[in-house]
Write an enzyme that holds these catalytic residues in place. Structure first.
Site, PDB file in Angstrom:
ATOM      1  CG  ASP A   9      69.381  74.059   6.282  1.00  7.08           C
ATOM      2  OD1 ASP A   9      68.685  74.879   6.917  1.00  7.08           O
ATOM      3  OD2 ASP A   9      70.559  74.272   5.976  1.00  7.08           O
ATOM      4  CB  ILE A  10      64.140  75.447   8.439  1.00  9.16           C
ATOM      5  CG1 ILE A  10      62.712  75.944   8.215  1.00  9.16           C
ATOM      6  CG2 ILE A  10      64.992  76.478   9.166  1.00  9.16           C
ATOM      7  CD1 ILE A  10      61.805  75.771   9.370  1.00  9.16           C
ATOM      8  CG  ASN A  23      67.416  84.828  21.580  1.00  6.49           C
ATOM      9  OD1 ASN A  23      67.142  86.018  21.433  1.00  6.49           O
ATOM     10  ND2 ASN A  23      68.561  84.309  21.164  1.00  6.49           N
ATOM     11  CB  VAL A  32      66.941  76.543  13.804  1.00  9.11           C
ATOM     12  CG1 VAL A  32      66.019  77.140  14.841  1.00  9.11           C
ATOM     13  CG2 VAL A  32      66.312  76.563  12.428  1.00  9.11           C
ATOM     14  CG  ASP A  33      67.768  82.855  16.285  1.00  8.35           C
ATOM     15  OD1 ASP A  33      67.381  83.490  15.296  1.00  8.35           O
ATOM     16  OD2 ASP A  33      67.865  83.356  17.428  1.00  8.35           O
ATOM     17  N   GLY A 122      66.144  71.989  20.898  1.00  2.88           N
ATOM     18  CA  GLY A 122      67.606  72.044  20.866  1.00  2.88           C
ATOM     19  C   GLY A 122      68.126  72.592  22.175  1.00  2.88           C
ATOM     20  CE1 TYR A 124      66.500  79.088  24.648  1.00  2.00           C
ATOM     21  CE2 TYR A 124      64.288  79.420  23.801  1.00  2.00           C
ATOM     22  CZ  TYR A 124      65.517  79.929  24.161  1.00  2.00           C
ATOM     23  OH  TYR A 124      65.750  81.277  24.023  1.00  2.00           O
TER      24      TYR A 124
HETATM   25  P1  ADP Z   1      65.637  76.112  20.719  1.00  2.00           P
HETATM   26  O1  ADP Z   1      66.440  77.149  21.447  1.00  2.00           O
HETATM   27  O2  ADP Z   1      64.211  76.557  20.452  1.00  2.00           O
HETATM   28  O3  ADP Z   1      65.733  74.768  21.350  1.00  2.00           O
HETATM   29  P2  ADP Z   1      67.504  75.307  18.605  1.00  2.00           P
HETATM   30  O4  ADP Z   1      67.869  76.060  17.383  1.00  2.00           O
HETATM   31  O5  ADP Z   1      68.580  74.998  19.589  1.00  2.00           O
HETATM   32  O6  ADP Z   1      66.280  76.112  19.260  1.00  2.00           O
HETATM   33  O7  ADP Z   1      66.841  73.932  18.186  1.00  2.00           O
HETATM   34  C1  ADP Z   1      65.546  73.797  17.674  1.00  2.00           C
HETATM   35  C2  ADP Z   1      65.556  72.675  16.650  1.00  2.00           C
HETATM   36  O8  ADP Z   1      66.072  73.170  15.419  1.00  2.00           O
HETATM   37  C3  ADP Z   1      66.431  71.472  17.038  1.00  2.00           C
HETATM   38  O9  ADP Z   1      65.671  70.295  16.850  1.00  2.00           O
HETATM   39  C4  ADP Z   1      67.592  71.548  16.040  1.00  2.00           C
HETATM   40  O10 ADP Z   1      68.049  70.235  15.699  1.00  2.00           O
HETATM   41  C5  ADP Z   1      66.918  72.198  14.851  1.00  2.00           C
HETATM   42  N1  ADP Z   1      67.789  72.851  13.859  1.00  2.00           N
HETATM   43  C6  ADP Z   1      69.034  73.342  13.990  1.00  2.00           C
HETATM   44  N2  ADP Z   1      69.466  73.866  12.826  1.00  2.00           N
HETATM   45  C7  ADP Z   1      68.457  73.707  11.920  1.00  2.00           C
HETATM   46  C8  ADP Z   1      68.266  74.010  10.531  1.00  2.00           C
HETATM   47  N3  ADP Z   1      69.210  74.624   9.804  1.00  2.00           N
HETATM   48  N4  ADP Z   1      67.078  73.668   9.951  1.00  2.00           N
HETATM   49  C9  ADP Z   1      66.093  73.069  10.660  1.00  2.00           C
HETATM   50  N5  ADP Z   1      66.212  72.759  11.969  1.00  2.00           N
HETATM   51  C10 ADP Z   1      67.367  73.066  12.584  1.00  2.00           C
END
Ligand code: ADP
Length: 174
Positions: A9-10, A23, A32-33, A122, A124
């Protein structure tokens, strides 16, 4: 310089900077945002509003930096990945620009460690394998362009098994 791939988890990373797949509004969203904004606290959205008041909006391929507030990291670098639209709308170039400009912002602050999520893979819908190839290629090019950088660790934080396996395989092939 070390390139690391982990599954996790980032929001838990203790690197100097973590990168957010934001975005264009920078006001928070899903994926993740949303996780980064929840963990950082409401001051992060205030900081993003201040940036947006200055620059208008953040286009795909651009990046901006803010403090990280309640996160263990010191800074959040917000970058806007491209929405995948078939691949002939400059999506790979825009994704490469996300990684390149994020690294430039980290180096400009003399940071030593940075963690990236798998930008655009994700909501996008950027194909994961292609996105990983762009990420690794761009980071390698950046390191060669700036061999005296302050950065000593670039960490790819994969959230899902599929991305983790892709990154491990691509790094092993090098
Ligand atoms: P985007 O709109 O750029 O596609 P997303 O957040 O939908 O952004 O997804 C980008 C990546 O982040 C995906 O591979 C998703 O699995 C990952 N992700 C989601 N939550 C977390 C988190 N807490 N830590 C790290 N990566 C995450």
């Amino acid at each position: 310089m070390e390139l690391k791939v982990i599954k996790g988890d980032i929001t838990k990373q203790t690197t100097d900077a973590i990168v957010n797949a934001a975005n264009s509004s920078l006001l928070g969203g899903g994926g993740v945002d949303g996780a980064i904004h929840r963990a950082a606290g409401p001051e992060l959205v205030d900081a993003c509003r201040t940036v947006i008041a200055r620059i208008g909006s953040c286009s795909p391929g651009e990046a901006v930096i803010t403090p990280a507030f309640n996160l263990p990291a010191k800074y959040v670098i917000h970058t806007v990945g491209p929405v995948w639209n078939g691949g002939d709308k400059q999506e790979p170039n825009k994704l490469a620009s996300c990684y390149w400009k994020s690294l430039d912002l980290a180096a400009a602050k003399d940071l030593e460690t940075i963690a990236f999520p798998n930008i655009s893979t994700g909501i996008y819908r950027f194909p994961k394998e292609k996105a990983a190839e762009v990420a690794l290629y761009t980071v390698n090019e950046w390191m060669q362009a700036d061999p005296d950088t302050s950065l000593r660790e670039i960490r790819f934080v994969c959230f899902d098994d599929e991305n983790y396996e892709i990154y491990q395989r691509l790094l092993d092939e090098k």
